[in-house]
Motif scaffolding. Structure first.
Motif, PDB file in Angstrom:
ATOM      1  N   LEU A  99       0.800  -1.226   0.000  1.00 16.68           N
ATOM      2  CA  LEU A  99       0.000   0.000   0.000  1.00 16.68           C
ATOM      3  C   LEU A  99       0.837   1.283   0.000  1.00 16.68           C
ATOM      4  O   LEU A  99       0.286   2.377  -0.081  1.00 16.68           O
ATOM      5  N   ILE A 100       2.140   1.140   0.111  1.00 15.31           N
ATOM      6  CA  ILE A 100       2.990   2.338   0.212  1.00 15.31           C
ATOM      7  C   ILE A 100       4.007   2.377  -0.923  1.00 15.31           C
ATOM      8  O   ILE A 100       4.322   1.343  -1.523  1.00 15.31           O
ATOM      9  N   PRO A 101       4.563   3.545  -1.222  1.00 15.65           N
ATOM     10  CA  PRO A 101       5.623   3.647  -2.232  1.00 15.65           C
ATOM     11  C   PRO A 101       6.869   2.886  -1.762  1.00 15.65           C
ATOM     12  O   PRO A 101       7.153   2.827  -0.554  1.00 15.65           O
ATOM     13  N   PRO A 102       7.627   2.291  -2.680  1.00 10.19           N
ATOM     14  CA  PRO A 102       8.816   1.501  -2.312  1.00 10.19           C
ATOM     15  C   PRO A 102       9.822   2.260  -1.448  1.00 10.19           C
ATOM     16  O   PRO A 102      10.446   1.674  -0.559  1.00 10.19           O
ATOM     17  N   GLN A 103       9.982   3.556  -1.681  1.00  8.85           N
ATOM     18  CA  GLN A 103      10.979   4.319  -0.935  1.00  8.85           C
ATOM     19  C   GLN A 103      10.613   4.514   0.546  1.00  8.85           C
ATOM     20  O   GLN A 103      11.428   4.977   1.336  1.00  8.85           O
ATOM     21  N   GLN A 104       9.397   4.175   0.908  1.00  9.12           N
ATOM     22  CA  GLN A 104       8.967   4.330   2.295  1.00  9.12           C
ATOM     23  C   GLN A 104       8.999   3.015   3.084  1.00  9.12           C
ATOM     24  O   GLN A 104       8.532   2.950   4.219  1.00  9.12           O
ATOM     25  N   GLU A 105       9.573   1.975   2.498  1.00  9.71           N
ATOM     26  CA  GLU A 105       9.580   0.665   3.156  1.00  9.71           C
ATOM     27  C   GLU A 105      10.319   0.704   4.495  1.00  9.71           C
ATOM     28  O   GLU A 105       9.881   0.085   5.472  1.00  9.71           O
ATOM     29  N   GLY A 131      17.986  -5.050  18.835  1.00  8.72           N
ATOM     30  CA  GLY A 131      19.425  -4.950  18.624  1.00  8.72           C
ATOM     31  C   GLY A 131      19.878  -5.300  17.223  1.00  8.72           C
ATOM     32  O   GLY A 131      21.082  -5.251  16.930  1.00  8.72           O
ATOM     33  N   THR A 132      18.952  -5.668  16.346  1.00  8.42           N
ATOM     34  CA  THR A 132      19.296  -5.999  14.959  1.00  8.42           C
ATOM     35  C   THR A 132      18.655  -4.988  14.025  1.00  8.42           C
ATOM     36  O   THR A 132      17.495  -4.605  14.213  1.00  8.42           O
ATOM     37  N   GLU A 133      19.393  -4.571  13.028  1.00  7.22           N
ATOM     38  CA  GLU A 133      18.881  -3.599  12.070  1.00  7.22           C
ATOM     39  C   GLU A 133      18.202  -4.315  10.907  1.00  7.22           C
ATOM     40  O   GLU A 133      18.747  -5.245  10.324  1.00  7.22           O
ATOM     41  N   TYR A 134      17.001  -3.861  10.569  1.00  2.00           N
ATOM     42  CA  TYR A 134      16.249  -4.426   9.447  1.00  2.00           C
ATOM     43  C   TYR A 134      15.896  -3.305   8.483  1.00  2.00           C
ATOM     44  O   TYR A 134      15.370  -2.269   8.886  1.00  2.00           O
ATOM     45  N   ASN A 135      16.192  -3.539   7.203  1.00  2.00           N
ATOM     46  CA  ASN A 135      15.919  -2.524   6.186  1.00  2.00           C
ATOM     47  C   ASN A 135      14.691  -2.836   5.348  1.00  2.00           C
ATOM     48  O   ASN A 135      14.126  -1.956   4.715  1.00  2.00           O
ATOM     49  N   THR A 136      14.278  -4.112   5.321  1.00  4.45           N
ATOM     50  CA  THR A 136      13.118  -4.509   4.515  1.00  4.45           C
ATOM     51  C   THR A 136      12.131  -5.301   5.360  1.00  4.45           C
ATOM     52  O   THR A 136      12.514  -5.919   6.367  1.00  4.45           O
ATOM     53  N   VAL A 137      10.886  -5.292   4.917  1.00  2.00           N
ATOM     54  CA  VAL A 137       9.838  -6.052   5.605  1.00  2.00           C
ATOM     55  C   VAL A 137      10.132  -7.539   5.506  1.00  2.00           C
ATOM     56  O   VAL A 137       9.902  -8.308   6.453  1.00  2.00           O
ATOM     57  N   PHE A 138      10.663  -7.980   4.373  1.00  3.15           N
ATOM     58  CA  PHE A 138      10.976  -9.398   4.188  1.00  3.15           C
ATOM     59  C   PHE A 138      11.985  -9.881   5.215  1.00  3.15           C
ATOM     60  O   PHE A 138      11.839 -10.967   5.792  1.00  3.15           O
ATOM     61  N   GLU A 139      13.034  -9.090   5.471  1.00  5.94           N
ATOM     62  CA  GLU A 139      14.041  -9.481   6.454  1.00  5.94           C
ATOM     63  C   GLU A 139      13.418  -9.651   7.840  1.00  5.94           C
ATOM     64  O   GLU A 139      13.722 -10.608   8.559  1.00  5.94           O
TER      65      GLU A 139
END
Length: 222
Positions: A23-29, A50-58
């Motif tokens: 529902l959102i633009p890719p750059q706002q993931e 304590g873990t960094e996540y950049n994507t919803v899939f991760e």
């Protein structure tokens, strides 16, 4: 919704996160990932802290691996192949179980980079569709198979519609049976009323006013 690792199925929660991503633009993931992290509580939050996540899939993959059942993809495939709707189960609960198994299989076949071959994805979809239909109760199964459907979602929509039709038919049959049963009774109150009144007024002649009921079996009392 909020997720603590227990009250809700991890597959259901992850599916809702993936729907939000569409529902959102890719750059706002990345911002969505932070929002999802703020929805985690208890054990779920502790598992990813304590873990960094950049994507919803991760993030969802991490949650599935920790809070999902410890089963292999082949075990999920076996469960899907033998799934059926329980007698005490609602159609919607059955649908949810099928979808969770499909999601578990898709997740098992997805590579670390988030890629899944389209042919494998289509095969899983066909397997989920056929298993869902074959696991329906016999009366609903026959009706669904007479219709045209090409995907799991189409089969689900068809099953829901036909289930409502069967429920309406069942209610109509029960109402008709109740009506016919009332009309066929030989001892309805309005027929007995004169005899009861006469019995009350003339107790000494009670036997004259007792209605005769023809015995079902000759030779036995009616």
């Amino acid at each position: 919704p909020k997720y603590d690792g227990h009250k809700m199925s991890v597959f259901h929660f992850c599916k809702m996160c993936e729907r939000a991503l569409k529902l959102i633009p890719p750059q706002q993931e990345y911002h969505l990932v932070q929002l999802i992290l703020n929805k985690l509580q208890g054990h779920a939050y502790a598992a990813v802290e304590g873990t960094e996540y950049n994507t919803v899939f991760e993030l969802t993959r991490r949650l599935r691996r920790i809070f999902g059942p410890n089963k292999s993809t082949d075990q999920y495939r076996g469960e899907l192949a033998n799934i059926y709707m329980r007698s005490t189960e609602s159609l919607f609960d059955y649908i949810e179980r099928v979808k969770e198994l499909r999601t578990a299989i898709l997740d098992g076949e997805t590579t670390e980079s988030g890629f899944i071959d389209e042919s494998i994805k289509d095969s899983i979809e066909i397997s989920a569709r056929d298993s869902f239909v074959n696991g329906l109760p016999s009366e609903l199964l026959i009706r669904v198979k007479l219709e045209q459907y090409y995907s799991l979602e189409e089969a689900i929509t068809m099953a829901i519609q036909l289930s409502k039709t069967l429920e309406a038919e069942s209610l109509r049959k029960r109402a008709q049976y109740s009506k016919n049963n009332t009309l066929l009774r030989a001892d309805t109150p309005h027929k007995l009323q004169p005899a009861v009144s006469a019995t009350v007024n003339q107790p000494s002649n009670r036997s004259r006013f007792v209605p005769f009921i023809k015995p079902v079996i000759p030779g036995q009392t009616g």
